[in-house]
Enzyme design. Structure first.
Site, PDB file in Angstrom:
ATOM      1  N   PHE A 111      60.296  43.021 -34.399  1.00 45.42           N
ATOM      2  CA  PHE A 111      61.411  43.645 -35.106  1.00 45.42           C
ATOM      3  C   PHE A 111      62.637  42.747 -34.962  1.00 45.42           C
ATOM      4  O   PHE A 111      63.116  42.508 -33.850  1.00 45.42           O
ATOM      5  CB  PHE A 111      61.752  45.051 -34.592  1.00 45.42           C
ATOM      6  N   ASP A 139      65.327  36.176 -29.584  1.00 47.64           N
ATOM      7  CA  ASP A 139      66.086  37.321 -30.100  1.00 47.64           C
ATOM      8  C   ASP A 139      66.279  38.296 -28.942  1.00 47.64           C
ATOM      9  O   ASP A 139      65.362  39.050 -28.593  1.00 47.64           O
ATOM     10  CB  ASP A 139      65.333  37.979 -31.261  1.00 47.64           C
ATOM     11  N   LYS A 187      74.150  44.051 -30.568  1.00 50.47           N
ATOM     12  CA  LYS A 187      74.178  45.349 -29.896  1.00 50.47           C
ATOM     13  C   LYS A 187      75.218  45.461 -28.773  1.00 50.47           C
ATOM     14  O   LYS A 187      76.386  45.665 -29.055  1.00 50.47           O
ATOM     15  CB  LYS A 187      72.758  45.708 -29.433  1.00 50.47           C
TER      16      LYS A 187
HETATM   17  C1  LIG Z   1      68.363  46.016 -33.368  1.00 52.09           C
HETATM   18  C2  LIG Z   1      67.684  44.690 -33.433  1.00 52.09           C
HETATM   19  C3  LIG Z   1      67.935  43.779 -34.462  1.00 52.09           C
HETATM   20  C4  LIG Z   1      68.815  44.114 -35.647  1.00 52.09           C
HETATM   21  O1  LIG Z   1      70.123  44.417 -35.296  1.00 52.09           O
HETATM   22  P1  LIG Z   1      71.044  45.220 -36.359  1.00 52.09           P
HETATM   23  O2  LIG Z   1      72.400  45.195 -35.722  1.00 52.09           O
HETATM   24  O3  LIG Z   1      70.459  46.582 -36.471  1.00 52.09           O
HETATM   25  O4  LIG Z   1      70.989  44.468 -37.634  1.00 52.09           O
HETATM   26  C5  LIG Z   1      67.318  42.553 -34.419  1.00 52.09           C
HETATM   27  N1  LIG Z   1      66.477  42.217 -33.413  1.00 52.09           N
HETATM   28  C6  LIG Z   1      66.206  43.069 -32.406  1.00 52.09           C
HETATM   29  C7  LIG Z   1      65.289  42.641 -31.317  1.00 52.09           C
HETATM   30  C8  LIG Z   1      66.774  44.341 -32.391  1.00 52.09           C
HETATM   31  O5  LIG Z   1      66.464  45.199 -31.412  1.00 52.09           O
END
Ligand SMILES: *Cc1c(COP(=O)(O)O)cnc(C)c1O
Length: 429
Positions: free
Chosen positions: A146, A234, A275
């Site tokens: 994700f 990520d 985040k």
């Molecule tokens: C939440 C998340 C995203 C996307 O972030 P948004 O601010 O919702 O666009 C990308 N990668 C990971 C691992 C995430 O948990």
């Protein structure tokens, strides 16, 4: 506005249902206040937040220091665009690059934008530095990933809901199974000269807290180095103390800043954050890399109107200060072990819970029922009734990720609530 404040939870849920696109399926609680680990609904019922806005609220709701910075900066200057310099951006860039140990940062807003930014940097590096033939660059991703919701990012998702009917899809991505270093090695051996980057979550959060074997991440980085491929981490969900170290790639290193000295620290070539970078007050994301990589970005090649705005910069510095000052990584590490111990007792005692997994305060339990069943959802409804908010992912998995400011006593109260609800379930036929 007396009219709006008198609306009930039912009314407000009805409004969302009636006037909002149905792109989410929330647990039926309507929240109107937050403080630390607690949130309150509009009727005044108090809950523990065990989702933390998907780990954006690591510092706790409405952290007084972060809110104070937000208010102060909001009264001074909020947005200049990057057409001009502002007095916060340079300070923030110095601060965050020293904090995480990289030469440069590229500031963005949402997580998905930061992932898009990393993809663009990686491809451009592939052509200009690695010498990949024009249009041929590949990025390797993992199954069940994700990384966000843009058309390019969902092009390499394996989730049918995330990608269905959103094509045509962006080419140039190859998916390998997560935590399968042998397959990755084979793909690198076969196609290495076309591969610009490997994009990985050090722990897959949305997939249900999939924790890879201890050597997966270090070996990914090592394979990337051998094949001149950028290792892109990520850490939007796993970073910023969530898993018990500053970054999940730090492995078991306990130092407060990401550094090259920690024996278990795997240093990504590109680090993606979002985040909790703002402690849940404001969308702030970032891509960090060293000069040899970041220098492919030149004026006009990338940007964002809000990226690097002074409000975001000021808030992010305080949010990162709080992580160190309040020893959130250490707290997550210490309490995470206690949490999994308590859940393990439930695994042994009750049929309804099959297993617990996670790291730091990013954990999940696997409910003993089909992913298509409503059991995990029903359990979350019961948890809410008992004052704890969590949400299922992938049907039968419940993620537990409280704010990292939670105390040991509060954590035990939460474990008691979880035990109470699960024990009720186990009595049923
Ligand atoms: C939440 C998340 C995203 C996307 O972030 P948004 O601010 O919702 O666009 C990308 N990668 C990971 C691992 C995430 O948990």
């Amino acid at each position: 506005m007396s009219i709006t404040t008198s609306l009930s939870s039912q009314d407000l849920m009805h409004y969302e249902d009636r006037y909002g696109a149905h792109n989410y399926h929330p647990i039926p609680v309507v929240l109107s206040k937050g403080d630390g680990v607690y949130v309150w609904d509009v009727e005044g019922k108090k809950y523990f937040d065990f989702l933390s806005a998907y780990s954006a609220i690591n510092q706790g709701h409405c952290h007084p220091r972060i809110i104070s910075t937000l208010k102060k900066q909001a009264e001074e200057l909020t947005l200049t665009s990057r057409a001009f310099y502002n007095d916060q951006l340079g300070k923030y860039e110095k601060y965050i690059t020293e904090y995480f140990g990289f030469d440069k940062v590229l500031p963005m807003n949402s997580g998905a934008e930061a992932v898009e930014t990393a993809i663009k940097i990686c491809r451009k590096w592939g052509y200009e530095k690695k010498g990949i033939a024009h249009g041929e660059a590949l990025i390797i991703v993992c199954g069940e990933n994700f990384h966000g919701r843009t058309t390019t990012i969902i092009s390499f998702s394996s989730d049918p809901d995330a990608r269905g009917n959103f094509g045509p899809y962006t080419p140039g991505f190859v998916s390998v199974p997560y935590d399968d270093i042998d397959t990755l090695g084979e793909v690198f051996a076969q196609q290495g000269k076309y591969i610009a980057g490997l994009l990985v979550e050090p722990i897959q959060g949305e997939a249900g807290v999939n924790v890879p074997g201890d050597d997966f991440i270090p070996r990914c980085a090592q394979l990337c180095a051998e094949h001149n491929i950028l290792f892109i981490a990520d850490e939007i969900q796993t970073g910023i103390a969530r898993t018990g170290s500053l970054l999940a790639v730090c492995g078991n290193c306990t130092c407060e800043h990401a550094c090259e000295r920690g024996a278990t620290y795997t240093r990504p070539d590109i680090l993606i954050l979002g985040k909790a970078l703002s402690g849940g007050t404001y969308p702030v994301s970032a891509v960090l890399a060293d000069d040899s990589i970041m220098e492919v970005i030149t004026p006009g090649t990338h940007g964002s109107t809000y990226g690097g705005n002074p409000l975001a910069c000021a808030v992010a510095m305080t949010a990162l200060d709080v992580v160190v000052d309040e020893k959130l990584a250490q707290n997550a590490r210490y309490l995470g072990a206690i949490f999994r111990e308590r859940m393990q007792i439930l695994v042994e005692k009750y049929n309804i819970v099959r297993s617990v997994r996670g790291k730091g305060l990013l954990n999940a339990i696997l409910i003993n029922d089909q992913p298509s069943s409503s059991t995990a959802w029903d359990i979350c409804i019961q948890l809410a009734e008992n004052g704890l908010l969590a949400k299922p992912t992938h049907g039968n998995i419940i993620r537990f990720a409280p704010p990292l400011v939670i105390s040991e006593e509060e954590l035990h109260q939460c474990c008691d609530i979880i035990e109470k609800v699960l024990s009720n379930y186990s009595d049923e036929p």
